[in-house]
Write a protein that holds these residues in place. Structure first.
Motif, PDB file in Angstrom:
ATOM      1  N   SER A   1      57.883  35.338  39.683  1.00  0.00           N
ATOM      2  CA  SER A   1      56.539  35.836  39.942  1.00  0.00           C
ATOM      3  C   SER A   1      56.608  37.235  40.553  1.00  0.00           C
ATOM      4  CB  SER A   1      55.838  34.871  40.909  1.00  0.00           C
ATOM      5  OG  SER A   1      54.809  35.527  41.598  1.00  0.00           O
ATOM      6  N   PRO A   2      55.776  38.176  40.084  1.00  0.00           N
ATOM      7  CA  PRO A   2      55.779  39.517  40.671  1.00  0.00           C
ATOM      8  C   PRO A   2      55.515  39.495  42.187  1.00  0.00           C
ATOM      9  CG  PRO A   2      54.530  39.519  38.632  1.00  0.00           C
ATOM     10  CD  PRO A   2      54.856  38.092  38.938  1.00  0.00           C
ATOM     11  N   ALA A   3      54.588  38.659  42.635  1.00  0.00           N
ATOM     12  CA  ALA A   3      54.304  38.588  44.079  1.00  0.00           C
ATOM     13  C   ALA A   3      55.514  38.074  44.848  1.00  0.00           C
ATOM     14  CB  ALA A   3      53.088  37.701  44.341  1.00  0.00           C
ATOM     15  N   ASP A   4      56.259  37.149  44.259  1.00  0.00           N
ATOM     16  CA  ASP A   4      57.452  36.637  44.925  1.00  0.00           C
ATOM     17  C   ASP A   4      58.552  37.693  45.010  1.00  0.00           C
ATOM     18  OD1 ASP A   4      56.313  34.171  45.431  1.00  0.00           O
ATOM     19  OD2 ASP A   4      57.088  33.277  43.590  1.00  0.00           O
ATOM     20  N   VAL A   5      58.634  38.564  44.012  1.00  0.00           N
ATOM     21  CA  VAL A   5      59.614  39.654  44.050  1.00  0.00           C
ATOM     22  C   VAL A   5      59.279  40.593  45.210  1.00  0.00           C
ATOM     23  CG1 VAL A   5      60.483  41.681  42.819  1.00  0.00           C
ATOM     24  CG2 VAL A   5      60.195  39.510  41.611  1.00  0.00           C
ATOM     25  N   VAL A   6      58.005  40.930  45.361  1.00  0.00           N
ATOM     26  CA  VAL A   6      57.597  41.816  46.457  1.00  0.00           C
ATOM     27  C   VAL A   6      57.854  41.141  47.805  1.00  0.00           C
ATOM     28  CG1 VAL A   6      55.654  43.044  47.512  1.00  0.00           C
ATOM     29  CG2 VAL A   6      55.925  43.036  45.026  1.00  0.00           C
ATOM     30  N   GLN A   7      57.527  39.860  47.911  1.00  0.00           N
ATOM     31  CA  GLN A   7      57.786  39.130  49.160  1.00  0.00           C
ATOM     32  C   GLN A   7      59.281  39.110  49.468  1.00  0.00           C
ATOM     33  OE1 GLN A   7      56.399  35.076  49.209  1.00  0.00           O
ATOM     34  NE2 GLN A   7      56.921  34.811  51.360  1.00  0.00           N
ATOM     35  N   SER A   8      60.097  38.888  48.466  1.00  0.00           N
ATOM     36  CA  SER A   8      61.544  38.884  48.654  1.00  0.00           C
ATOM     37  C   SER A   8      62.039  40.260  49.108  1.00  0.00           C
ATOM     38  CB  SER A   8      62.230  38.466  47.360  1.00  0.00           C
ATOM     39  OG  SER A   8      63.616  38.414  47.528  1.00  0.00           O
ATOM     40  N   PHE A   9      61.451  41.314  48.567  1.00  0.00           N
ATOM     41  CA  PHE A   9      61.813  42.677  48.958  1.00  0.00           C
ATOM     42  C   PHE A   9      61.585  42.879  50.463  1.00  0.00           C
ATOM     43  CE2 PHE A   9      60.592  47.214  49.415  1.00  0.00           C
ATOM     44  CZ  PHE A   9      61.769  47.810  48.977  1.00  0.00           C
TER      45      PHE A   9
ATOM     46  N   MET B   1      52.672  39.213  56.696  1.00  0.00           N
ATOM     47  CA  MET B   1      52.493  39.823  55.381  1.00  0.00           C
ATOM     48  C   MET B   1      51.801  38.860  54.418  1.00  0.00           C
ATOM     49  SD  MET B   1      53.647  42.892  55.658  1.00  0.00           S
ATOM     50  CE  MET B   1      53.832  43.418  53.971  1.00  0.00           C
ATOM     51  N   GLU B   2      50.928  39.427  53.583  1.00  0.00           N
ATOM     52  CA  GLU B   2      50.267  38.703  52.508  1.00  0.00           C
ATOM     53  C   GLU B   2      50.494  39.488  51.223  1.00  0.00           C
ATOM     54  OE1 GLU B   2      46.176  37.912  53.363  1.00  0.00           O
ATOM     55  OE2 GLU B   2      46.647  36.956  55.280  1.00  0.00           O
ATOM     56  N   TYR B   3      50.683  38.755  50.130  1.00  0.00           N
ATOM     57  CA  TYR B   3      50.991  39.374  48.852  1.00  0.00           C
ATOM     58  C   TYR B   3      49.974  38.897  47.826  1.00  0.00           C
ATOM     59  CZ  TYR B   3      55.172  39.764  51.613  1.00  0.00           C
ATOM     60  OH  TYR B   3      56.037  40.022  52.637  1.00  0.00           O
ATOM     61  N   THR B   4      49.273  39.853  47.210  1.00  0.00           N
ATOM     62  CA  THR B   4      48.209  39.523  46.268  1.00  0.00           C
ATOM     63  C   THR B   4      48.498  40.179  44.922  1.00  0.00           C
ATOM     64  OG1 THR B   4      46.661  39.529  48.115  1.00  0.00           O
ATOM     65  CG2 THR B   4      45.716  39.599  45.902  1.00  0.00           C
ATOM     66  N   LEU B   5      48.541  39.358  43.879  1.00  0.00           N
ATOM     67  CA  LEU B   5      48.706  39.881  42.535  1.00  0.00           C
ATOM     68  C   LEU B   5      47.392  40.549  42.129  1.00  0.00           C
ATOM     69  CD1 LEU B   5      50.502  40.053  39.999  1.00  0.00           C
ATOM     70  CD2 LEU B   5      49.451  37.894  39.267  1.00  0.00           C
ATOM     71  N   VAL B   6      47.455  41.843  41.837  1.00  0.00           N
ATOM     72  CA  VAL B   6      46.253  42.603  41.489  1.00  0.00           C
ATOM     73  C   VAL B   6      46.061  42.619  39.975  1.00  0.00           C
ATOM     74  CG1 VAL B   6      45.113  44.857  41.660  1.00  0.00           C
ATOM     75  CG2 VAL B   6      46.498  44.012  43.568  1.00  0.00           C
TER      76      VAL B   6
ATOM     77  N   ASP C   1      54.491  43.109  30.627  1.00  0.00           N
ATOM     78  CA  ASP C   1      55.553  44.029  31.043  1.00  0.00           C
ATOM     79  C   ASP C   1      55.318  44.741  32.365  1.00  0.00           C
ATOM     80  OD1 ASP C   1      56.999  43.531  28.731  1.00  0.00           O
ATOM     81  OD2 ASP C   1      55.937  45.083  27.607  1.00  0.00           O
ATOM     82  N   ARG C   2      54.088  44.727  32.869  1.00  0.00           N
ATOM     83  CA  ARG C   2      53.777  45.445  34.105  1.00  0.00           C
ATOM     84  C   ARG C   2      52.885  44.598  34.998  1.00  0.00           C
ATOM     85  NH1 ARG C   2      55.628  50.432  34.188  1.00  0.00           N
ATOM     86  NH2 ARG C   2      56.064  51.486  32.251  1.00  0.00           N
ATOM     87  N   ALA C   3      53.025  44.837  36.306  1.00  0.00           N
ATOM     88  CA  ALA C   3      52.178  44.138  37.272  1.00  0.00           C
ATOM     89  C   ALA C   3      52.008  45.016  38.498  1.00  0.00           C
ATOM     90  CB  ALA C   3      52.808  42.795  37.668  1.00  0.00           C
ATOM     91  N   THR C   4      50.950  44.759  39.248  1.00  0.00           N
ATOM     92  CA  THR C   4      50.773  45.402  40.547  1.00  0.00           C
ATOM     93  C   THR C   4      50.511  44.297  41.570  1.00  0.00           C
ATOM     94  OG1 THR C   4      48.423  45.771  40.108  1.00  0.00           O
ATOM     95  CG2 THR C   4      49.891  47.609  39.680  1.00  0.00           C
ATOM     96  N   VAL C   5      51.138  44.466  42.724  1.00  0.00           N
ATOM     97  CA  VAL C   5      51.013  43.503  43.816  1.00  0.00           C
ATOM     98  C   VAL C   5      50.680  44.274  45.083  1.00  0.00           C
ATOM     99  CG1 VAL C   5      52.221  41.794  45.225  1.00  0.00           C
ATOM    100  CG2 VAL C   5      52.616  41.875  42.764  1.00  0.00           C
ATOM    101  N   HIS C   6      49.646  43.832  45.770  1.00  0.00           N
ATOM    102  CA  HIS C   6      49.252  44.463  47.029  1.00  0.00           C
ATOM    103  C   HIS C   6      49.906  43.697  48.181  1.00  0.00           C
ATOM    104  CE1 HIS C   6      46.874  46.940  49.682  1.00  0.00           C
ATOM    105  NE2 HIS C   6      46.631  45.850  50.388  1.00  0.00           N
ATOM    106  N   ALA C   7      50.610  44.435  49.038  1.00  0.00           N
ATOM    107  CA  ALA C   7      51.239  43.857  50.226  1.00  0.00           C
ATOM    108  C   ALA C   7      50.495  44.369  51.443  1.00  0.00           C
ATOM    109  CB  ALA C   7      52.708  44.253  50.302  1.00  0.00           C
TER     110      ALA C   7
END
Length: 185
Positions: free
Chosen positions: A51-59, A129-134, A139-145
């Motif tokens: 999940s894109p949001a999980d990648v950002v959270q992991s980062f 922190m909260e992560y929201t899939l925008v 092929d592309r995603a944006t996630v707000h942290a």
């Protein structure tokens, strides 16, 4: 002969064969259950990690743990940011200078020496922190942290609100953070 309805009669070849068949059947059922559980666990793990949001959270988790190699592994490989880049001070300084750009450095009257001493004396912690899939497509995603950054500079804590939208790109069925740096490939 003992008159016990639960006793096995091993003198009867058919009874012996059915007992063996039931053991084999139970064994196969056990193996099938183990395989099903393993496959379900693998599928769950793959779902959680892609999940894109999980990648950002992991980062952010890697950043909080000071695991810069783990954080670098989540960045698009085409951007040329490796674990070595983030672990070496000169390489990290070059990356920060590239991300900030000459205009911003000139605006704040900073030079590389000042920035180096500042980076060496800085600590951080991302909290709540909260992560929201925008947005997301194939092929592309944006996630707000969003959350709070506790920035520690020379022993003094500065709590700051944190709101940043991250771009992600999908390569070879994996999501990566993209900072829009020129491709190194």
């Amino acid at each position: 002969m003992i008159d016990d309805p639960y006793a096995d009669d091993f003198s009867d070849p058919f009874a012996r064969r059915s007992l063996s068949a039931s053991k084999v059947g139970l064994g196969l059922l056990g193996v099938a259950l183990i395989v099903a559980l393993a496959a379900g666990g693998y599928a769950l793990t793959r779902r959680v990690l892609v999940s894109p949001a999980d990648v950002v959270q992991s980062f952010y988790t890697h950043l909080n743990d000071r695991d810069l190699a783990g954080a670098a592994a989540l960045i698009d490989p085409a951007e040329g940011i490796s674990a070595g880049t983030l672990e070496s001070m000169p390489a990290m300084l070059d990356l920060v200078l590239e991300l900030l750009g000459d205009e911003m450095l000139a605006e704040f009257d900073m030079d590389a020496d000042f920035l180096t001493s500042l980076i060496e004396g800085v600590g951080w912690q991302f909290l709540d922190m909260e992560y929201t899939l925008v947005t997301a497509d194939s092929d592309r995603a944006t996630v707000h942290a969003s959350g709070q950054l506790i920035l520690t500079v020379l022993g003094v804590d500065f709590p700051l609100p944190w709101n940043l939208t991250h771009e992600l790109i999908r390569r070879e069925r994996r999501w990566y953070l993209s900072f829009g740096l020129p491709s190194s490939q």
